[in-house]
Design a protein around this motif. Structure first.
Motif, PDB file in Angstrom:
ATOM      1  N   MET B   1       0.828  -1.211   0.000  1.00 16.71           N
ATOM      2  CA  MET B   1       0.000   0.000   0.000  1.00 16.71           C
ATOM      3  C   MET B   1       0.865   1.266   0.000  1.00 16.71           C
ATOM      4  SD  MET B   1      -2.908   1.665   0.144  1.00 16.71           S
ATOM      5  CE  MET B   1      -4.187   0.485   0.618  1.00 16.71           C
ATOM      6  N   ALA B  14      -2.613  10.573   6.493  1.00 22.81           N
ATOM      7  CA  ALA B  14      -2.496   9.864   7.767  1.00 22.81           C
ATOM      8  C   ALA B  14      -1.390  10.442   8.633  1.00 22.81           C
ATOM      9  CB  ALA B  14      -2.254   8.378   7.517  1.00 22.81           C
ATOM     10  N   ARG B 285      -6.811   0.100  13.322  1.00 21.00           N
ATOM     11  CA  ARG B 285      -6.257   0.920  12.267  1.00 21.00           C
ATOM     12  C   ARG B 285      -5.728   0.031  11.161  1.00 21.00           C
ATOM     13  NH1 ARG B 285      -5.148   6.614  13.881  1.00 21.00           N
ATOM     14  NH2 ARG B 285      -7.101   6.521  12.788  1.00 21.00           N
ATOM     15  N   PRO B 286      -6.065   0.398   9.944  1.00 21.04           N
ATOM     16  CA  PRO B 286      -5.530  -0.342   8.808  1.00 21.04           C
ATOM     17  C   PRO B 286      -4.025  -0.131   8.736  1.00 21.04           C
ATOM     18  CG  PRO B 286      -6.961   1.508   8.138  1.00 21.04           C
ATOM     19  CD  PRO B 286      -7.002   1.420   9.616  1.00 21.04           C
ATOM     20  N   SER B 288      -2.073   1.398   7.191  1.00 14.15           N
ATOM     21  CA  SER B 288      -1.637   2.784   7.035  1.00 14.15           C
ATOM     22  C   SER B 288      -0.510   2.940   6.058  1.00 14.15           C
ATOM     23  CB  SER B 288      -1.238   3.365   8.373  1.00 14.15           C
ATOM     24  OG  SER B 288       0.147   3.592   8.447  1.00 14.15           O
TER      25      SER B 288
END
Lengths: 288, 288
Positions: B1, B14, B285-286, B288
């Motif tokens: 990601m 973020a 929380r993903p 990030s």
DNA sequence: GACGCGGCTTCCGCTCAACGGAAGGATGTC
DNA sequence: GACATCCTTCCGTTGAGCGGAAGCCGCGTC
């Protein structure tokens, strides 16, 4: 801006609106002007991160994005400080209490308290209305940078009701009055049934950063009765923001004497121009 | 990601947090783990669009992003419906009134009303706290999907005070009680001085979509006195959301008997189905 | 039950947007 | 004046993103 990936991502986000808060992938791709496959990829990533959420095949803005948005100092930040005072004002008046900030040539509503009894108005938290047509708008405009004032005065002034101020000269007069009185009383400018009393909120530097208003039924209301309460609440919020007790002397009058570049410098220069000296003052909605 | 441009853009967003809502370009690049030049480009685009704003060399989350975030149905959307009832509840109790939704293994606070008199608590609109430690959290967890409950029971249960429930067996018992009683009363689990009374809010399908709570000083308070008011308010909001008057029968008890796919179909296998086995049910929380 | 349709997802080879090192301001500090 | 920090511009390289094509699924229709 439609070219870069960043632009496309923002385009996807911009595809959502108050009227259409839920969209299918295909709708997103259409609205954002992206090929389906491209939209698919971007949306997938956004959803994985939490910026979008999926429910029953439809996408909606996700909680995670809301959380990030909540960090906007001019959004929830301001709200957080102002809330107790808005609360007080609501309690005293039992009417719609609103807080708005300036963005481009619009007033953006940051908070609204409306009990069950109050008049129904079209505003919505997160919504916007043009400056010339609302109480908070006039307050914000009256204390805005001269070039913005000129821009609004020059631009088309949309008419909402017969009472909306659409004549530049009149608007100019009203703005001067708002500055002088420290409060704006507007009757039926957006909706005939509503009347608003608005006052400026200042930050630590003494700049007007927001406007506060109470919206009451225009029928059988003595607007002046609300003035002290609205003023007091606005002052209280200003104080909480660290504003000096004595607001700085009557500021920059309209037109002319702009101390060229007093803040931000580069004023005119409109449309993109490739981002040379940073962007020009954002005006209204960006290209999207 | 972290690879795709989209990921980097999200990374930039973020980088901002409640503690650090304003960052310089360099800080952003460091926090997002991006080369300065890359950060510079992305931040420039975000700022041009209004997702970020620049003031005195620092970047902050922009109003435009806040506006988009405001479209999140679980954020402001929910808030909008609930607000008048929260208002009422606040008026009756004069204490902190909070509304929270579930995200991952946290409760995310969507709204909070706190007058000047109420206890000061650490929560903040847009903030999150783990499910096991808060009143709203217990309510949300008690009605959450069994697999999520198991996940929380299995995971580490952070201790905030001596009264925080950190033993799985006890938590399990409490959850059952919350389901039975339709209300959660928790004393000093996050901060010793505060006690909370929480109840579930249901949507049109009868699912629990949020939790409502009143937080009062634990000293010298009879918690039970607040129960009816909290319950009534929660029911009122549920009704406004279109919930059937008679909440669906006591639902899925803990563990085991998950009627695989009773709603939504795809429970496990997380996100859609594309994005291979994707991550398991988003937890906290993903990445990030 | 075959067909068509609309919306969604996967695949894959081409290409141009994004990357990031380097170098050059601008500002502030000792 | 030398140093530190932060920001901005430039530009050659390259792999991430692109998007057409094709396949999948659920649904309504004939």
């Amino acid at each position: 801006m439609g070219e870069s990936v960043t632009g496309r991502v923002l385009g996807v986000l911009a595809a959502f609106s108050a009227e259409r808060p839920e969209l299918t992938l295909t709708e997103i791709s259409r609205r954002a002007g992206l090929p389906l496959t491209t939209a698919h990829r971007i949306v997938g990533e956004l959803a994985a991160w939490g910026a979008l959420e999926r429910q029953a095949g439809c996408y909606r803005i996700g909680l995670r994005l809301w959380e990030v948005g909540a960090l906007a100092p001019r959004g929830l930040g301001l709200r957080e400080t102002a809330m107790p005072f808005l609360e007080d004002l609501y309690e005293v008046t039992r009417q719609n209490v609103q807080l708005a900030v300036l963005d481009g040539t619009d007033a953006v509503y940051v908070e609204r308290i409306s009990g069950r009894g109050a008049v129904n108005v079209i505003t919505r938290v997160g919504g916007r209305l043009p400056l010339h047509a609302t109480g908070v708008g006039l307050v914000l405009l009256a204390h805005a940078r001269p070039d913005l004032q000129e821009q609004v005065l020059a631009g088309p002034l949309r008419r909402y009701t017969p009472k909306t101020i659409c004549v530049p000269a009149e608007l100019r007069r009203v703005l001067a009055e708002v500055r002088r009185e420290g409060v704006a009383i507007t009757d039926g400018m957006v909706e005939l049934i509503a009347l608003s009393i608005a006052a400026p909120v200042r930050d630590a530097r003494g700049d007007v950063v927001a406007a506060l208003s109470v919206v009451v039924p225009s029928e059988g209301t003595d607007a002046r009765a609300y003035v002290p309460a609205v003023r007091a609440a606005a002052r209280a919020i200003s104080r909480a923001l660290g504003s000096p007790d004595r607001p700085r002397p009557v500021e920059t009058v309209l037109a002319g004497d702009d101390p060229a570049g007093v803040q931000e410098g580069h004023l005119h220069g409109a449309g993109s121009s490739g981002r040379p000296p940073s962007g020009p003052v954002r005006t209204g909605r960006p290209p999207s």
